[in-house]
Design a protein around this motif. Structure first.
Motif, mmCIF file in Angstrom:
data_model
loop_
_atom_site.group_PDB
_atom_site.id
_atom_site.type_symbol
_atom_site.label_atom_id
_atom_site.label_comp_id
_atom_site.label_asym_id
_atom_site.label_seq_id
_atom_site.Cartn_x
_atom_site.Cartn_y
_atom_site.Cartn_z
ATOM 1 N N SER A 18 0.849 -1.185 0.000
ATOM 2 C CA SER A 18 0.000 0.000 0.000
ATOM 3 C C SER A 18 0.887 1.238 0.000
ATOM 4 C CB SER A 18 -0.891 0.019 1.238
ATOM 5 O OG SER A 18 -1.545 1.274 1.353
ATOM 6 N N ASP A 20 -0.486 4.381 0.483
ATOM 7 C CA ASP A 20 -1.257 5.493 1.041
ATOM 8 C C ASP A 20 -0.383 6.447 1.841
ATOM 9 O OD1 ASP A 20 -3.489 4.449 -0.135
ATOM 10 O OD2 ASP A 20 -4.317 3.565 1.692
ATOM 11 N N PRO A 40 -3.470 -2.310 -7.298
ATOM 12 C CA PRO A 40 -4.091 -0.994 -7.481
ATOM 13 C C PRO A 40 -3.426 0.099 -6.650
ATOM 14 C CG PRO A 40 -5.754 -2.699 -7.163
ATOM 15 C CD PRO A 40 -4.433 -3.334 -6.859
ATOM 16 N N VAL A 41 -3.405 1.295 -7.210
ATOM 17 C CA VAL A 41 -2.895 2.480 -6.524
ATOM 18 C C VAL A 41 -3.963 3.557 -6.642
ATOM 19 C CG1 VAL A 41 -1.093 4.250 -6.513
ATOM 20 C CG2 VAL A 41 -0.505 1.891 -7.077
ATOM 21 N N SER A 42 -4.248 4.227 -5.541
ATOM 22 C CA SER A 42 -5.317 5.224 -5.546
ATOM 23 C C SER A 42 -4.981 6.396 -6.448
ATOM 24 C CB SER A 42 -5.571 5.730 -4.125
ATOM 25 O OG SER A 42 -4.513 6.560 -3.696
ATOM 26 N N ALA A 43 -6.028 7.045 -6.922
ATOM 27 C CA ALA A 43 -5.850 8.225 -7.765
ATOM 28 C C ALA A 43 -5.099 9.315 -7.016
ATOM 29 C CB ALA A 43 -7.209 8.738 -8.240
ATOM 30 N N ALA A 44 -5.341 9.419 -5.710
ATOM 31 C CA ALA A 44 -4.662 10.451 -4.919
ATOM 32 C C ALA A 44 -3.156 10.219 -4.881
ATOM 33 C CB ALA A 44 -5.235 10.473 -3.504
ATOM 34 N N ARG A 46 -1.399 8.532 -7.155
ATOM 35 C CA ARG A 46 -0.892 8.794 -8.502
ATOM 36 C C ARG A 46 -0.746 10.292 -8.763
ATOM 37 N NH1 ARG A 46 -0.875 4.977 -12.728
ATOM 38 N NH2 ARG A 46 -1.444 2.864 -12.096
#
Length: 260
Positions: A18, A20, A40-44, A46
């Motif tokens: 993660s 985050d 997956p990587v969050s849009a935030a 990225r």
């Protein structure tokens, strides 16, 4: 409100961890994420990253770091920090340490341990007075350039890596394996210095910072050879991890021949 100008770069070698925590990285850092796991990587996250590159899963974090150096070069700021996707196992105070760059050495170890929960290193060595950064946990490890073992405790894993390297390159006991590796990677001057000493210093998890002008000093051919080595035998990746600080200028210690 005036935007904060990034002063440093943070290179992250990620598998499936993660990310985050990247949202808490100080704004004075440009973030470069190299992903080998595809989770997956969050849009935030990225959006926070200036660079997000997918790489094939080979060569451990050494390949990631070297890919950044070869393709992006040294950053335009003062320091580049290199870290794994989850730095906290090795550097529990990692985020706090990022805010202490004014006090860093030119080549700065930023980790505390390998895995404290299993006693690597033993908890007797992980005490506040052992930290080189007051109030935060940073403990570089001294190790033998000829056996790969730490000086203060017995690390069976490191011993096996050293034995594997000797077997791979058909080296006898007592040979300075780290000097051999550095020479193989076309860093003859550093190899010569290693040959004159018995002890090196490393930062667990390959988590460290280096001034960008020191990255510029490493010949491109050496970066290429290091990357080729990392893609080869698994033991080579561990040798990169142990020698990063010295590749960028950290001094070896305990000379083979003491001054008369």
């Amino acid at each position: 409100m005036e935007a904060i100008t990034a002063e440093h770069d943070l290179v992250i070698a990620r598998y499936t961890e993660s990310l985050d925590w990247v949202l808490d990285v100080p704004e004075s850092y440009r973030v470069h994420i190299y992903d080998k796991g595809g989770a997956p990587v969050s849009a935030a996250v990225r959006d926070r990253a200036e660079t997000f590159v997918t790489l094939r899963n080979a060569g451990r974090e050494s390949d990631t770091y070297l890919t950044h150096m070869l393709e992006s070069g040294p950053g335009s700021g003062e320091f580049t920090v290199f870290a794994q996707g989850d730095p906290f196992e090795h550097s529990p105070d990692f985020l706090e340490l990022l805010a202490t760059s004014d006090d860093w050495s030119d080549v700065q170890a930023l980790s505390w341990c390998w895995k404290a929960q299993i006693g690597y290193p033993p908890k007797t060595l992980l005490t506040p007075e052992r930290s080189i950064v007051p109030g935060l946990r940073v403990r570089p490890e001294l190790f033998s350039l000829s056996t790969f073992n730490p000086l203060e405790w017995v690390d069976s894993g490191a011993e096996a890596i050293g034995r594997g390297y000797r077997d791979l390159h058909r080296l006898p006991e007592g040979v300075n394996m780290c000097a051999h590796f550095l020479d193989m990677c076309e860093l003859p001057d550093i190899a010569e210095l290693a040959e004159q000493h018995l002890v090196g210093t490393h930062s667990y998890g390959a988590i460290f910072a280096v001034r960008n002008h020191l990255i510029e000093k490493v010949p491109e051919r050496a970066l290429v050879r290091l990357r080729q080595a990392a893609f080869g035998s698994t033991v080579h990746g561990y040798f990169c991890e142990r020698l990063w600080l010295h590749i960028f200028g950290e001094q070896f210690v305990f000379p083979v021949r003491l001054p008369e």
